[in-house]
Design a protein around this motif. Structure first.
Motif, PDB file in Angstrom:
ATOM      1  N   GLU A   1      -6.363  -1.645   7.245  1.00 32.50           N
ATOM      2  CA  GLU A   1      -5.349  -2.585   7.730  1.00 32.50           C
ATOM      3  C   GLU A   1      -4.921  -2.237   9.152  1.00 32.50           C
ATOM      4  N   LYS A   2      -4.748  -0.963   9.430  1.00 29.20           N
ATOM      5  CA  LYS A   2      -4.307  -0.541  10.767  1.00 29.20           C
ATOM      6  C   LYS A   2      -5.384  -0.800  11.817  1.00 29.20           C
ATOM      7  N   VAL A   3      -6.638  -0.596  11.464  1.00 31.50           N
ATOM      8  CA  VAL A   3      -7.732  -0.862  12.402  1.00 31.50           C
ATOM      9  C   VAL A   3      -7.788  -2.351  12.726  1.00 31.50           C
ATOM     10  N   HIS A   4      -7.622  -3.201  11.713  1.00 33.89           N
ATOM     11  CA  HIS A   4      -7.614  -4.645  11.961  1.00 33.89           C
ATOM     12  C   HIS A   4      -6.425  -5.053  12.835  1.00 33.89           C
TER      13      HIS A   4
ATOM     14  N   VAL B   1       0.825  -1.212   0.000  1.00 35.46           N
ATOM     15  CA  VAL B   1       0.000   0.000   0.000  1.00 35.46           C
ATOM     16  C   VAL B   1       0.861   1.265   0.000  1.00 35.46           C
ATOM     17  N   PRO B   2       1.901   1.362   0.845  1.00 33.71           N
ATOM     18  CA  PRO B   2       2.724   2.582   0.801  1.00 33.71           C
ATOM     19  C   PRO B   2       3.363   2.838  -0.566  1.00 33.71           C
TER      20      PRO B   2
ATOM     21  N   GLU C   1      -7.589   1.832   2.405  1.00 33.03           N
ATOM     22  CA  GLU C   1      -7.074   0.474   2.601  1.00 33.03           C
ATOM     23  C   GLU C   1      -6.053   0.440   3.729  1.00 33.03           C
ATOM     24  N   SER C   2      -5.190   1.454   3.766  1.00 26.73           N
ATOM     25  CA  SER C   2      -4.175   1.527   4.811  1.00 26.73           C
ATOM     26  C   SER C   2      -4.825   1.671   6.183  1.00 26.73           C
TER      27      SER C   2
END
Length: 76
Positions: A61-64, A3-4, A57-58
């Motif tokens: 992912e961080k929340v998960h 993603v980055p 999306e980033s």
């Protein structure tokens, strides 16, 4: 691609499109120049959309990852 890296590529496209928009605006008012401006503007909008999608999306992912750290077993 991660993603980055997608974000970096979209940001580069955005910067390139912004430069092309500026160049087209400085040029004479011709059909060809207006077409260049419109193509650059379209590329700019598409890059903005990509950046928004990759940011979402980033964040997702961080929340998960955070949910996993605090021990939530089920996360929608």
């Amino acid at each position: 691609m991660s993603v980055p890296k997608h974000l970096e590529a979209a940001a580069a496209k955005l910067k390139d499109a912004a430069m092309r928009i500026a160049e087209a605006r400085e040029g004479p008012v011709t059909c060809e120049n207006q077409q260049r401006w419109l193509e650059a503007l379209t590329d700019y909008c598409m890059a903005l959309g990509d950046i928004q999608s990759y940011n979402n999306e980033s964040i997702h992912e961080k929340v998960h990852e955070l949910a996993g750290r605090v021990g939530l077993r089920k996360f929608p």
